[in-house]
Design an enzyme around this catalytic site. Structure first.
Site, PDB file in Angstrom:
ATOM      1  N   ASP A 290      95.119  53.162  40.938  1.00 28.55           N
ATOM      2  CA  ASP A 290      95.152  51.724  40.654  1.00 28.55           C
ATOM      3  C   ASP A 290      94.905  50.973  41.961  1.00 28.55           C
ATOM      4  O   ASP A 290      95.507  51.285  42.999  1.00 28.55           O
ATOM      5  CB  ASP A 290      96.521  51.339  40.055  1.00 28.55           C
ATOM      6  CG  ASP A 290      96.496  49.941  39.451  1.00 28.55           C
ATOM      7  OD1 ASP A 290      96.150  48.969  40.181  1.00 28.55           O
ATOM      8  OD2 ASP A 290      96.832  49.799  38.278  1.00 28.55           O
ATOM      9  N   ILE A 291      94.015  50.021  41.906  1.00 29.91           N
ATOM     10  CA  ILE A 291      93.593  49.298  43.105  1.00 29.91           C
ATOM     11  C   ILE A 291      94.667  48.311  43.603  1.00 29.91           C
ATOM     12  O   ILE A 291      94.649  47.892  44.761  1.00 29.91           O
ATOM     13  CB  ILE A 291      92.230  48.591  42.844  1.00 29.91           C
ATOM     14  CG1 ILE A 291      91.443  48.390  44.114  1.00 29.91           C
ATOM     15  CG2 ILE A 291      92.391  47.313  42.072  1.00 29.91           C
ATOM     16  CD1 ILE A 291      90.865  49.624  44.705  1.00 29.91           C
TER      17      ILE A 291
ATOM     18  N   GLU B 241      95.583  43.468  30.754  1.00 30.17           N
ATOM     19  CA  GLU B 241      94.494  42.968  31.593  1.00 30.17           C
ATOM     20  C   GLU B 241      93.152  43.603  31.216  1.00 30.17           C
ATOM     21  O   GLU B 241      92.165  42.888  31.052  1.00 30.17           O
ATOM     22  CB  GLU B 241      94.855  43.313  33.050  1.00 30.17           C
ATOM     23  CG  GLU B 241      94.063  42.593  34.108  1.00 30.17           C
ATOM     24  CD  GLU B 241      94.442  43.099  35.493  1.00 30.17           C
ATOM     25  OE1 GLU B 241      93.534  43.512  36.217  1.00 30.17           O
ATOM     26  OE2 GLU B 241      95.656  43.102  35.829  1.00 30.17           O
TER      27      GLU B 241
ATOM     28  N   HIS C 245      94.737  52.803  28.957  1.00 33.54           N
ATOM     29  CA  HIS C 245      95.060  53.477  30.218  1.00 33.54           C
ATOM     30  C   HIS C 245      96.558  53.664  30.337  1.00 33.54           C
ATOM     31  O   HIS C 245      97.336  52.804  29.925  1.00 33.54           O
ATOM     32  CB  HIS C 245      94.512  52.706  31.427  1.00 33.54           C
ATOM     33  CG  HIS C 245      94.856  51.244  31.454  1.00 33.54           C
ATOM     34  ND1 HIS C 245      94.229  50.327  30.649  1.00 33.54           N
ATOM     35  CD2 HIS C 245      95.760  50.544  32.183  1.00 33.54           C
ATOM     36  CE1 HIS C 245      94.724  49.120  30.879  1.00 33.54           C
ATOM     37  NE2 HIS C 245      95.664  49.226  31.801  1.00 33.54           N
TER      38      HIS C 245
ATOM     39  N   HIS D  17      99.566  54.155  33.028  1.00 33.18           N
ATOM     40  CA  HIS D  17      99.955  54.038  34.440  1.00 33.18           C
ATOM     41  C   HIS D  17     100.916  55.180  34.767  1.00 33.18           C
ATOM     42  O   HIS D  17     101.906  55.375  34.058  1.00 33.18           O
ATOM     43  CB  HIS D  17     100.715  52.726  34.684  1.00 33.18           C
ATOM     44  CG  HIS D  17      99.915  51.474  34.526  1.00 33.18           C
ATOM     45  ND1 HIS D  17      99.403  50.776  35.605  1.00 33.18           N
ATOM     46  CD2 HIS D  17      99.549  50.762  33.427  1.00 33.18           C
ATOM     47  CE1 HIS D  17      98.767  49.697  35.171  1.00 33.18           C
ATOM     48  NE2 HIS D  17      98.844  49.656  33.852  1.00 33.18           N
TER      49      HIS D  17
HETATM   50  P1  AMP Z   1      97.003  46.332  32.475  1.00 36.85           P
HETATM   51  O1  AMP Z   1      95.755  46.198  31.633  1.00 36.85           O
HETATM   52  O2  AMP Z   1      97.962  45.209  32.272  1.00 36.85           O
HETATM   53  O3  AMP Z   1      97.664  47.688  32.280  1.00 36.85           O
HETATM   54  O4  AMP Z   1      96.541  46.250  33.999  1.00 36.85           O
HETATM   55  C1  AMP Z   1      95.329  46.799  34.433  1.00 36.85           C
HETATM   56  C2  AMP Z   1      95.520  47.565  35.719  1.00 36.85           C
HETATM   57  O5  AMP Z   1      94.244  48.015  36.134  1.00 36.85           O
HETATM   58  C3  AMP Z   1      96.125  46.755  36.866  1.00 36.85           C
HETATM   59  O6  AMP Z   1      97.232  47.458  37.410  1.00 36.85           O
HETATM   60  C4  AMP Z   1      94.971  46.637  37.863  1.00 36.85           C
HETATM   61  O7  AMP Z   1      95.387  46.655  39.205  1.00 36.85           O
HETATM   62  C5  AMP Z   1      94.127  47.857  37.532  1.00 36.85           C
HETATM   63  N1  AMP Z   1      92.719  47.710  37.841  1.00 36.85           N
HETATM   64  C6  AMP Z   1      91.895  46.698  37.442  1.00 36.85           C
HETATM   65  N2  AMP Z   1      90.650  46.896  37.908  1.00 36.85           N
HETATM   66  C7  AMP Z   1      90.681  48.049  38.630  1.00 36.85           C
HETATM   67  C8  AMP Z   1      89.702  48.780  39.380  1.00 36.85           C
HETATM   68  N3  AMP Z   1      88.442  48.372  39.479  1.00 36.85           N
HETATM   69  N4  AMP Z   1      90.100  49.928  39.996  1.00 36.85           N
HETATM   70  C9  AMP Z   1      91.371  50.355  39.892  1.00 36.85           C
HETATM   71  N5  AMP Z   1      92.332  49.708  39.217  1.00 36.85           N
HETATM   72  C10 AMP Z   1      92.003  48.567  38.583  1.00 36.85           C
END
Ligand code: AMP
Length: 130
Positions: free
Chosen positions: A29-30, A88, A93, A95
């Site tokens: 995760d970025i 988001e 996905h 975590h």
């Molecule tokens: P959520 O959809 O609420 O589970 O959050 C999406 C997660 O994806 C967040 O923790 C972001 O930091 C992560 N994220 C979004 N874009 C990227 C990316 N390009 N590379 C890695 N992680 C990402």
């Protein structure tokens, strides 16, 4: 249009890759809650985890387990926490977050800042345990 996570799994957007097989992909995760915070996705593009077919869901969980075991071996932590939000990015996905305390899984807290070198080193360390 493909989701950002599909583009990542296809190698069209860079990521700090931890693991991959034919159906699943894991990357850092970025905006990590902790060093080693990893996302595990199915390559199949489905927004909501509980809309996955049973086979893909079971495979995703089994793949996430392998990655979690590798994270635990690579990153000092008490255990690896699991969360599914999807608020988001509309692509399923999981975590995986190395935990020292319960508070490490608080998504409202300030994210860790890591350099590209630290991300690379962390991904390599986890991948080496697989
Ligand atoms: P959520 O959809 O609420 O589970 O959050 C999406 C997660 O994806 C967040 O923790 C972001 O930091 C992560 N994220 C979004 N874009 C990227 C990316 N390009 N590379 C890695 N992680 C990402």
């Amino acid at each position: 249009m493909a989701t950002i996570f599909s583009l990542i799994a296809a190698g069209q957007i860079p990521s700090y890759k931890v693991a991959e097989d034919e159906n699943y992909y894991a990357f850092l995760d970025i905006n990590p809650l902790a060093k080693g915070h990893t996302l595990v996705i199915p390559k199949k593009e489905v927004d909501y985890i509980f809309d996955l077919d049973d086979e893909t869901y079971a495979g995703l969980c089994a793949f996430a387990k392998k990655v979690a075991v590798a994270i635990k071996a690579a990153i000092p932590c008490k255990r690896v926490g699991v969360a599914v939000l999807g608020m988001e990015v509309p692509h399923t996905h999981i975590h995986l977050v190395p935990l020292q305390t319960e508070g490490d899984l608080d998504f409202r807290k300030k994210k860790l800042e890591m350099t590209p070198e630290e991300f690379k080193e962390t991904a390599t360390k986890i991948a080496a345990q697989l």
